[in-house]
Scaffold this active site. Structure first.
Site, PDB file in Angstrom:
ATOM      1  N   ASN A 215       0.834  -1.200   0.000  1.00 20.55           N
ATOM      2  CA  ASN A 215       0.000   0.000   0.000  1.00 20.55           C
ATOM      3  C   ASN A 215       0.871   1.254   0.000  1.00 20.55           C
ATOM      4  O   ASN A 215       1.690   1.400  -0.908  1.00 20.55           O
ATOM      5  CB  ASN A 215      -1.099  -0.002   1.080  1.00 20.55           C
ATOM      6  CG  ASN A 215      -0.672  -0.206   2.495  1.00 20.55           C
ATOM      7  OD1 ASN A 215      -0.281  -1.306   2.891  1.00 20.55           O
ATOM      8  ND2 ASN A 215      -0.760   0.824   3.307  1.00 20.55           N
ATOM      9  N   ASP A 216       0.750   2.163   0.948  1.00 20.48           N
ATOM     10  CA  ASP A 216       1.344   3.500   0.833  1.00 20.48           C
ATOM     11  C   ASP A 216       2.805   3.498   0.379  1.00 20.48           C
ATOM     12  O   ASP A 216       3.624   2.756   0.921  1.00 20.48           O
ATOM     13  CB  ASP A 216       1.333   4.211   2.189  1.00 20.48           C
ATOM     14  CG  ASP A 216      -0.027   4.300   2.828  1.00 20.48           C
ATOM     15  OD1 ASP A 216      -1.014   3.904   2.197  1.00 20.48           O
ATOM     16  OD2 ASP A 216      -0.094   4.768   3.974  1.00 20.48           O
ATOM     17  N   GLN A 232       4.685   0.381   2.115  1.00 20.23           N
ATOM     18  CA  GLN A 232       3.982  -0.480   3.054  1.00 20.23           C
ATOM     19  C   GLN A 232       3.785  -1.846   2.415  1.00 20.23           C
ATOM     20  O   GLN A 232       3.268  -1.945   1.303  1.00 20.23           O
ATOM     21  CB  GLN A 232       2.641   0.134   3.427  1.00 20.23           C
ATOM     22  CG  GLN A 232       2.736   1.389   4.272  1.00 20.23           C
ATOM     23  CD  GLN A 232       3.144   1.084   5.691  1.00 20.23           C
ATOM     24  OE1 GLN A 232       2.318   0.739   6.527  1.00 20.23           O
ATOM     25  NE2 GLN A 232       4.431   1.198   5.978  1.00 20.23           N
ATOM     26  N   ARG A 344       0.105   9.361  12.993  1.00 17.46           N
ATOM     27  CA  ARG A 344       0.982   8.600  12.110  1.00 17.46           C
ATOM     28  C   ARG A 344       1.473   9.400  10.903  1.00 17.46           C
ATOM     29  O   ARG A 344       1.023  10.483  10.624  1.00 17.46           O
ATOM     30  CB  ARG A 344       0.273   7.341  11.616  1.00 17.46           C
ATOM     31  CG  ARG A 344      -1.040   7.559  10.878  1.00 17.46           C
ATOM     32  CD  ARG A 344      -1.689   6.208  10.578  1.00 17.46           C
ATOM     33  NE  ARG A 344      -2.979   6.334   9.938  1.00 17.46           N
ATOM     34  CZ  ARG A 344      -4.125   6.373  10.602  1.00 17.46           C
ATOM     35  NH1 ARG A 344      -4.132   6.335  11.921  1.00 17.46           N
ATOM     36  NH2 ARG A 344      -5.280   6.456   9.948  1.00 17.46           N
ATOM     37  N   ASP A 345       2.422   8.741  10.221  1.00 19.70           N
ATOM     38  CA  ASP A 345       2.905   9.103   8.884  1.00 19.70           C
ATOM     39  C   ASP A 345       3.727  10.392   8.864  1.00 19.70           C
ATOM     40  O   ASP A 345       3.358  11.381   8.208  1.00 19.70           O
ATOM     41  CB  ASP A 345       1.741   9.220   7.889  1.00 19.70           C
ATOM     42  CG  ASP A 345       0.779   8.049   7.952  1.00 19.70           C
ATOM     43  OD1 ASP A 345       1.231   6.952   8.298  1.00 19.70           O
ATOM     44  OD2 ASP A 345      -0.414   8.244   7.667  1.00 19.70           O
TER      45      ASP A 345
END
Length: 659
Positions: A215-216, A232, A344-345
């Protein structure tokens, strides 16, 4: 299969503490959670999930329904049952109790307890993974005393189950079980040996992992020689879980080579967690003080996704990303700020005017809050300001762009995972809005991040093409999900507002094999402009056309099907939903001709289409059902005449690199 030098059959705590009898003989069941136990075989893996890492044949899997007496391998139970599993009494003869545990991470609500000498002690919970990891607990003070184990599940809903196996007495603890740093067992460092990328439906100029889930995009950075794409990744199964930073490198952002995984899930201070999204930077001025020789240090910031609250951590590499060291054994560089358990992130970049490192961090939803931090050394971070915006949610990014190419008028653009964005200025501590909020992109485009340290000043991003059918289940591929093609972002004035544009990077020209250019053709009703062409595989198409009196202009290339509807002024596509069912989707609404002309660009790979209108003023990413890929290609006028001002359709070569 998880193994440890300290775990042996002759060290069982009591008969059937490893469940290899195939029944719950000796154990007492209360409630419903463990009524279909022990389960037999690696049932999660059969369902396409990560391996349970069981020992022997039998284990306790709260979500499983396949036993030696009922069900089929892979059958699932429910996350809504609760109950306990109580062991017979046994005498503690070894200084440590060791066992495998997985399933839901719900401290105090699901896990394993020890009852001994009038005490009830929580030993462990799961890590939101079906994969069981080895854990040990010091029981020296209870040596010679009678005890019981309680496996309990009081959770209903997501990850509302617990997995356990092989309760043993050991002389030494398992690595990481006493609070020290340890990588999660069962997560391989290697992405696998098969790098042929030859599956008929594998994307050929969009990045996808060799196998497993993606994913990301994370940590995208140019190190001065090559581009890094971290992402990810679930290395164990084509579904979300076991979040790890996969890693790929490229000389041009087009030809990618997958490398060994960079950051793997770990435990520290007895807390297990996975590696969520973040950033990588080149420590150009040796702020961290870890540089060796002339090789600049790469520093990665990521979210440690553990319970009860996420925090932001850091790792660094002194060998161009080949190996990584977790700073302070993976403990927090920035503690949870107290707004949301799932903060997050982190996005980190160097801000030259202020001479500081800057972190942009999403910390709150409903309403959204973005927090800015600054640092001199990448270790100690100072809270600088907050940006409170309803639209802001996860995967924040910030880029700096000239307006209409004028480098004397630079603006900052801050955006989130859904590509809501605002344009303004950033002084190194605070963002000041001048335009927005606006929304860019559409369809399956999500969580885009830009490359740090670009040497030519471009802002280039890659997004995750979220959703679509599970490629492993639908098409028999070893992976699931893919990235978008890299886009260059530019900023332009449109109708009094500052708006983002996105176009495929110029390096796509490295893939062009053949090009067909047609200009100034009147295409009559039913005529096919590509009637003489052989079927296409990988396509980069640009077209400018005047709809005239036609009802539609249809495009059918390489299995993808789109049409411009002149009456509704919409671009439509035959797409596919998350279950794999074909359905029509609206790519662009209100796509009015400008001076009588519509301008489009289409990138067509084996599972996806990316559409751009008017030089990237609007863009959209989507999946399609890959049928009739060998049919004669078509650009066909329907219901009248279309004037094709210019068509440039380019056949592309495969992008996968093995260097």
């Amino acid at each position: 299969m998880a193994t440890s030098a300290g775990v042996r059959a002759d060290e069982l705590l009591f008969p059937n503490s490893d469940f290899e009898v195939g029944t719950l003989e000796g154990w007492t069941v209360e409630g419903d959670a463990f009524q279909h136990q022990p389960t037999k075989g690696d049932n999660p893996q059969v369902r396409g999930r990560e391996s349970s890492a069981l020992e022997g044949e039998f284990w306790i899997g709260g979500f499983e329904k396949a036993t030696d007496r009922e069900g089929r391998l892979g059958d699932a139970f429910t996350d809504d049952a609760v109950g306990t599993l109580i062991s017979p009494e046994f005498i503690i003869k070894k200084p440590f109790i060791s066992f495998l545990i997985g399933g839901g991470n719900h401290a105090g609500q699901a896990g394993v307890k020890l009852r001994c000498d009038g005490e009830e002690i929580d030993l462990a919970t799961g890590s939101d993974s079906e994969t069981m990891s080895l854990t040990s607990h010091d029981v020296k003070r209870f040596l010679g005393k009678r005890a019981q184990l309680v496996v309990y599940d009081n959770v209903r809903g997501g990850w509302g189950h617990i997995n356990v196996d092989s309760f043993t007495g050991t002389d030494k603890p398992a690595a990481g079980s006493m609070g020290e740093f340890a990588l999660q067992e069962g997560i391989p460092a290697s992405p696998g040996d098969d790098d042929s990328y030859s599956e008929p439906l594998r994307p050929q100029f969009h990045f996808a992992a060799r196998k497993g889930w993606l994913n990301d995009p994370n940590g995208m950075v140019f190190d001065g020689e090559k581009y890094h794409l971290f992402f990810q990744h679930n290395p164990l199964a084509p579904v979300w879980g076991n979040m790890t930073w996969g890693h790929a490198t490229s000389p041009d952002m087009v030809h990618w080579t997958q490398q060994d995984h960079a950051l793997l899930p770990y435990r520290i201070d007895r807390q297990p967690g996975t590696i969520f999204s973040g950033t990588a930077v080149v420590d150009h001025n040796n702020s961290l003080g870890k540089q060796r020789g002339d090789q600049k240090t790469l520093v990665a910031f990521f979210t440690f996704a553990g319970k009860p609250k996420f925090y932001q951590a850091m790792a660094y590499s002194t060998d161009a990303g080949k190996t990584w060291t977790y700073w302070n054994d993976g403990r927090a560089v920035i503690e949870n700020q107290g707004f949301d358990d799932g903060e997050r992130d982190p996005k980190v970049f160097w801000h030259e005017p202020s001479g500081k490192w800057v972190m942009v961090l999403w910390v709150k939803q409903n309403p959204g809050k973005v927090r800015f931090f600054t640092s001199d050394n990448l270790v100690h971070w100072e809270h600088a300001s907050d940006l409170d915006r309803d639209w802001a949610f996860e995967c924040m990014d910030m880029v700096f762009l000239p307006v209409d190419g004028d480098k004397n008028e630079m603006k900052a653009v801050v955006y989130d995972a859904s590509f809501d964005y605002e344009v303004g200025t950033f002084d190194g501590r605070e963002f000041h809005t001048e335009s927005g909020p606006h929304v860019a992109g559409g369809g399956n485009f999500y969580a885009a991040q830009s490359f740090n340290n670009m040497n030519d000043g471009r802002a280039v991003q890659i997004g995750w093409m979220r959703g679509g059918p599970n490629s492993a289940e639908k098409y028999g591929l070893p992976f699931n999900q893919q990235m978008s093609f890299p886009y260059e972002l530019t900023l332009h004035r449109v109708g009094g507002n500052l708006r983002l544009f996105a176009q495929p990077i110029k390096e796509i020209g490295n893939l062009v094999d053949q090009s067909l250019v047609i200009e100034n053709v009147a295409l009559g009703d039913g005529e096919n402009l590509l009637a003489t062409q052989q079927p296409f595989d990988l396509v980069d198409l640009e077209i400018e056309f005047a709809p005239g009196n036609a009802k539609q202009l249809e495009f059918r290339l390489a299995g993808a099907s789109l049409k411009y509807d002149a009456a509704s002024k919409r671009l439509l596509q035959q797409g596919v939903d998350d279950q794999g069912n074909a359905h029509e989707i609206v790519v662009f609404e209100n796509l009015e001709p400008r001076e009588g002309v519509v301008k489009l660009r289409l990138l067509i790979d084996r599972l996806s289409v990316e559409s751009f209108a008017f030089d990237g003023e609007r863009f959209f990413a989507s999946y399609y059902s890959p049928q009739n890929r060998d049919a004669v290609p078509e650009i066909r006028a329907v219901g009248g005449e279309v004037e094709v001002k210019k068509l440039d359709v380019r056949r592309l070569k495969l992008a996968w690199s093995k260097d």
